[in-house]
Enzyme design. Structure first.
Site, short mmCIF file in Angstrom:
data_model
loop_
_atom_site.label_atom_id
_atom_site.label_comp_id
_atom_site.label_asym_id
_atom_site.label_seq_id
_atom_site.Cartn_x
_atom_site.Cartn_y
_atom_site.Cartn_z
N HIS A 98 25.74 -36.42 -15.34
CA HIS A 98 25.71 -35.60 -14.13
C HIS A 98 24.53 -36.01 -13.27
O HIS A 98 23.53 -36.52 -13.78
CB HIS A 98 25.60 -34.11 -14.50
CG HIS A 98 24.44 -33.80 -15.39
ND1 HIS A 98 24.48 -34.03 -16.75
CD2 HIS A 98 23.21 -33.33 -15.12
CE1 HIS A 98 23.31 -33.70 -17.27
NE2 HIS A 98 22.52 -33.27 -16.30
N HIS A 100 21.74 -34.57 -10.48
CA HIS A 100 21.14 -33.40 -9.85
C HIS A 100 21.04 -33.64 -8.35
O HIS A 100 20.60 -34.72 -7.90
CB HIS A 100 19.72 -33.18 -10.40
CG HIS A 100 19.68 -32.89 -11.88
ND1 HIS A 100 19.54 -31.62 -12.39
CD2 HIS A 100 19.78 -33.71 -12.95
CE1 HIS A 100 19.54 -31.68 -13.71
NE2 HIS A 100 19.68 -32.94 -14.08
P1 5GP Z 1 19.79 -32.48 -17.81
O1 5GP Z 1 18.51 -31.93 -18.38
O2 5GP Z 1 20.77 -32.83 -18.89
O3 5GP Z 1 19.55 -33.60 -16.83
O4 5GP Z 1 20.39 -31.34 -16.92
C1 5GP Z 1 21.17 -30.31 -17.44
C2 5GP Z 1 21.14 -29.21 -16.41
O5 5GP Z 1 22.20 -28.31 -16.72
C3 5GP Z 1 19.84 -28.39 -16.43
O6 5GP Z 1 19.24 -28.44 -15.14
C4 5GP Z 1 20.29 -26.99 -16.82
O7 5GP Z 1 19.58 -25.99 -16.11
C5 5GP Z 1 21.76 -27.00 -16.46
N1 5GP Z 1 22.60 -26.14 -17.30
C6 5GP Z 1 22.54 -25.99 -18.66
N2 5GP Z 1 23.51 -25.16 -19.08
C7 5GP Z 1 24.20 -24.78 -17.98
C8 5GP Z 1 25.32 -23.91 -17.79
O8 5GP Z 1 25.89 -23.34 -18.72
N3 5GP Z 1 25.76 -23.75 -16.51
C9 5GP Z 1 25.16 -24.39 -15.45
N4 5GP Z 1 25.67 -24.15 -14.22
N5 5GP Z 1 24.10 -25.20 -15.60
C10 5GP Z 1 23.62 -25.39 -16.85
#
Ligand code: 5GP
Ligand code: ZN
Length: 114
Positions: A98, A100
């Site tokens: 994903h 951001h």
């Molecule tokens: P990563 O750390 O993998 O780059 O980003 C994962 C993102 O997913 C984090 O910013 C976290 O806040 C978000 N996130 C985690 N669980 C959920 C969820 O259940 N729903 C949504 N909308 N975002 C989530």
């Protein structure tokens, strides 16, 4: 589709999320724990655990095109920052690739992110 993956569950509707936009191969949701006044997640509908597994250029291109589209449709999103955490030690916590989409804050607010 990965049955253990929260983003796959959001894409199928098994888990709820605030959906911002959608195309044939991408979904955009609001981050549940926002780190900027606008914090979206741009997510391919197909499951790839990380960027190394994402071998389809049309999908990786669609991530950027979706960011452009979000910006073009909202003047408040003219300036934005894109971020991909790839791998645990770089902060990836959800292993469904994903991007951001961060906006609406001053660049100094992102000091802990970059
Ligand atoms: P990563 O750390 O993998 O780059 O980003 C994962 C993102 O997913 C984090 O910013 C976290 O806040 C978000 N996130 C985690 N669980 C959920 C969820 O259940 N729903 C949504 N909308 N975002 C989530
Ligand atoms: Zn997934």
């Amino acid at each position: 589709m990965n049955t253990e993956c929260i983003f796959c569950k959001i894409i199928t509707g098994e888990l709820s999320a605030d959906k911002v936009a959608e195309s044939d191969n991408i979904i955009v949701i609001k981050d549940k724990f926002p780190k900027a006044s606008v914090h979206y997640l741009i997510i391919p509908k197909q499951h790839y655990r990380d960027l190394l597994e994402l071998d389809d250029c049309s999908v990786s291109g669609s991530l950027i095109q979706m960011a452009r589209s979000l910006s073009e449709h909202n003047s408040e999103l003219r300036d934005f920052k894109l971020l991909i955490n790839n791998g645990y030690s770089m902060g990836q916590r959800v292993f469904h690739v994903h991007m951001h989409f961060l906006a609406g804050s001053k660049i100094s607010d992102f000091e802990n992110l970059i």
